[in-house]
Design a protein around this motif. Structure first.
Motif, PDB file in Angstrom:
ATOM      1  N   UNK A  80       0.830  -1.207   0.000  1.00  0.00           N
ATOM      2  CA  UNK A  80       0.000   0.000   0.000  1.00  0.00           C
ATOM      3  C   UNK A  80       0.866   1.260   0.000  1.00  0.00           C
ATOM      4  N   UNK A  81       2.000   1.212   0.712  1.00  0.00           N
ATOM      5  CA  UNK A  81       2.925   2.340   0.699  1.00  0.00           C
ATOM      6  C   UNK A  81       3.492   2.555  -0.701  1.00  0.00           C
ATOM      7  N   UNK A  82       3.864   1.473  -1.360  1.00  0.00           N
ATOM      8  CA  UNK A  82       4.443   1.550  -2.708  1.00  0.00           C
ATOM      9  C   UNK A  82       3.449   2.169  -3.692  1.00  0.00           C
ATOM     10  N   UNK A  83       2.234   1.667  -3.696  1.00  0.00           N
ATOM     11  CA  UNK A  83       1.202   2.167  -4.614  1.00  0.00           C
ATOM     12  C   UNK A  83       0.896   3.636  -4.329  1.00  0.00           C
ATOM     13  N   UNK A  84       0.777   3.976  -3.062  1.00  0.00           N
ATOM     14  CA  UNK A  84       0.499   5.362  -2.682  1.00  0.00           C
ATOM     15  C   UNK A  84       1.583   6.312  -3.158  1.00  0.00           C
ATOM     16  N   UNK A  85       2.862   5.899  -3.037  1.00  0.00           N
ATOM     17  CA  UNK A  85       3.971   6.762  -3.448  1.00  0.00           C
ATOM     18  C   UNK A  85       3.978   6.996  -4.956  1.00  0.00           C
ATOM     19  N   UNK A  86       3.718   5.946  -5.723  1.00  0.00           N
ATOM     20  CA  UNK A  86       3.666   6.091  -7.189  1.00  0.00           C
ATOM     21  C   UNK A  86       2.577   7.086  -7.591  1.00  0.00           C
ATOM     22  N   UNK A  87       1.400   6.935  -6.996  1.00  0.00           N
ATOM     23  CA  UNK A  87       0.296   7.845  -7.311  1.00  0.00           C
ATOM     24  C   UNK A  87       0.605   9.264  -6.846  1.00  0.00           C
ATOM     25  N   UNK A  88       1.331   9.386  -5.734  1.00  0.00           N
ATOM     26  CA  UNK A  88       1.701  10.702  -5.228  1.00  0.00           C
ATOM     27  C   UNK A  88       2.599  11.458  -6.193  1.00  0.00           C
ATOM     28  N   UNK A  89       3.604  10.751  -6.738  1.00  0.00           N
ATOM     29  CA  UNK A  89       4.496  11.397  -7.710  1.00  0.00           C
ATOM     30  C   UNK A  89       3.726  11.791  -8.968  1.00  0.00           C
ATOM     31  N   UNK A  90       2.840  10.905  -9.408  1.00  0.00           N
ATOM     32  CA  UNK A  90       2.089  11.165 -10.650  1.00  0.00           C
ATOM     33  C   UNK A  90       1.179  12.390 -10.528  1.00  0.00           C
ATOM     34  N   UNK A  91       0.760  12.715  -9.302  1.00  0.00           N
ATOM     35  CA  UNK A  91      -0.159  13.844  -9.119  1.00  0.00           C
ATOM     36  C   UNK A  91       0.512  15.115  -8.601  1.00  0.00           C
ATOM     37  N   UNK A  92       1.840  15.074  -8.445  1.00  0.00           N
ATOM     38  CA  UNK A  92       2.536  16.196  -7.817  1.00  0.00           C
ATOM     39  C   UNK A  92       2.366  17.503  -8.598  1.00  0.00           C
ATOM     40  N   UNK A  93       2.176  17.401  -9.918  1.00  0.00           N
ATOM     41  CA  UNK A  93       2.042  18.611 -10.721  1.00  0.00           C
ATOM     42  C   UNK A  93       0.654  19.239 -10.650  1.00  0.00           C
ATOM     43  N   UNK A  94      -0.328  18.473 -10.197  1.00  0.00           N
ATOM     44  CA  UNK A  94      -1.705  18.982 -10.229  1.00  0.00           C
ATOM     45  C   UNK A  94      -2.234  19.386  -8.867  1.00  0.00           C
ATOM     46  N   UNK A  95      -1.420  19.279  -7.827  1.00  0.00           N
ATOM     47  CA  UNK A  95      -1.902  19.555  -6.470  1.00  0.00           C
ATOM     48  C   UNK A  95      -1.535  20.987  -6.069  1.00  0.00           C
ATOM     49  N   UNK A  96      -2.354  21.567  -5.246  1.00  0.00           N
ATOM     50  CA  UNK A  96      -2.072  22.885  -4.682  1.00  0.00           C
ATOM     51  C   UNK A  96      -1.180  22.698  -3.452  1.00  0.00           C
ATOM     52  N   UNK A  97       0.136  22.874  -3.642  1.00  0.00           N
ATOM     53  CA  UNK A  97       1.074  22.590  -2.557  1.00  0.00           C
ATOM     54  C   UNK A  97       0.903  23.544  -1.380  1.00  0.00           C
ATOM     55  N   UNK A  98       0.474  24.762  -1.641  1.00  0.00           N
ATOM     56  CA  UNK A  98       0.255  25.717  -0.548  1.00  0.00           C
ATOM     57  C   UNK A  98      -0.847  25.243   0.389  1.00  0.00           C
ATOM     58  N   UNK A  99      -1.947  24.757  -0.193  1.00  0.00           N
ATOM     59  CA  UNK A  99      -3.041  24.235   0.624  1.00  0.00           C
ATOM     60  C   UNK A  99      -2.593  23.012   1.403  1.00  0.00           C
ATOM     61  N   UNK A 100      -1.800  22.160   0.749  1.00  0.00           N
ATOM     62  CA  UNK A 100      -1.302  20.960   1.410  1.00  0.00           C
ATOM     63  C   UNK A 100      -0.419  21.310   2.596  1.00  0.00           C
ATOM     64  N   UNK A 101       0.454  22.301   2.422  1.00  0.00           N
ATOM     65  CA  UNK A 101       1.348  22.710   3.506  1.00  0.00           C
ATOM     66  C   UNK A 101       0.568  23.150   4.744  1.00  0.00           C
ATOM     67  N   UNK A 102      -0.549  23.842   4.543  1.00  0.00           N
ATOM     68  CA  UNK A 102      -1.334  24.317   5.690  1.00  0.00           C
ATOM     69  C   UNK A 102      -1.945  23.153   6.460  1.00  0.00           C
TER      70      UNK A 102
END
Length: 251
Positions: A80-102
């Motif tokens: 589950x960690x492996x799958x989650x990490x792959x999906x995380x990298x694939x979506x890194x360009x579409x996420x609002x990092x500022x909102x995530x940081x908060x």
């Protein structure tokens, strides 16, 4: 690279891996250091994963040899960690990092306050065994932290440490070992995905990786020898440092 740049990267990588192998949070040191030498953000994230891969591998082996990893639980969580990490990298360009940081800032502050107040938390191993419920909960959390680590990263090791202490009631050293192998899994998945997308600078990443191997080994031996009396204060310090960094970035 100039000699000064090489020494800077080496020192940053060693310190980051040393801290990360004990309580997580090494990314708050390593990622700014890589970006400081002029790498674009996504290449910096990918190159950081190269160094973290070798640092995590070294510390995982050391924790495993010292029997500080509870494999009957970990074997369920790794996929589950492996799958989650792959999906995380694939979506890194579409996420609002500022909102995530908060969101992460609030969580880290709550974890730090909770850990400071619960003085006996993680001091002794009070694990009661596996149940269907805590395995399912662990898989959900492993996927979530893997996704976060692939997408953003800093603090993922600290979150894993806290999960194993608060939910499963392992002591700090076993929690650190369990967290390290899951962190290694997410880093490996992230590195593969970043590399396939051409976002890893191997020329500067390899010397960085060497320093993280040395830092990961030194930090792990230190944590195993000292146990909760050193892991807990470092964990709290890293959580507060993450919070300060995110507050600074936000304002």
């Amino acid at each position: 690279m100039s000699l000064v740049m090489l020494l800077f990267l080496f020192a940053a990588g060693f310190i980051a891996a040393f801290v990360d192998s004990i309580a997580g949070g090494g990314g708050i040191i390593s990622i700014p250091a890589i970006m400081a030498i002029g790498m674009p953000p996504h290449v910096a994230l990918g190159t950081n994963k190269l160094g973290a891969f070798f640092g995590s591998f070294t510390s995982t082996i050391a924790y495993s040899k010292s029997k500080k990893i509870y494999f009957p639980l970990i074997k369920y969580l790794i996929p589950f960690t492996f799958i989650g990490a792959v999906l995380g990298v694939e979506t890194v360009l579409s996420i609002n990092e500022r909102a995530l940081e908060k969101v992460i800032l609030v969580l880290i502050m709550l974890i730090a306050v909770y850990t400071i107040r619960k003085k006996e938390l993680g001091v002794s191993n009070e694990f009661k065994g596996l149940t269907r419920e805590n395995i399912i909960l662990g898989c959900i959390l492993a996927f979530s932290i893997g996704f976060y680590d692939g997408m953003f990263g800093p603090g993922s090791g600290s979150f894993l440490l806290f999960i194993f202490i608060s939910i499963y009631k392992f002591d700090y050293s076993i929690s650190a070992g369990n967290g390290r192998i899951l962190n290694f899994t997410s880093v490996m998945a992230s590195l593969i995905t970043f590399a396939l997308n051409g976002s890893v600078d191997f020329a500067r990443g390899i010397p960085f990786a060497v320093s993280m191997i040395l830092g990961g080994y030194a930090g792990t031996r230190f944590a195993i020898k000292k146990g909760a009396k050193v892991i807990k204060p470092i964990f709290i310090a890293i959580a507060l440092a993450l919070a300060v960094k995110m507050i600074y970035s936000t304002f």
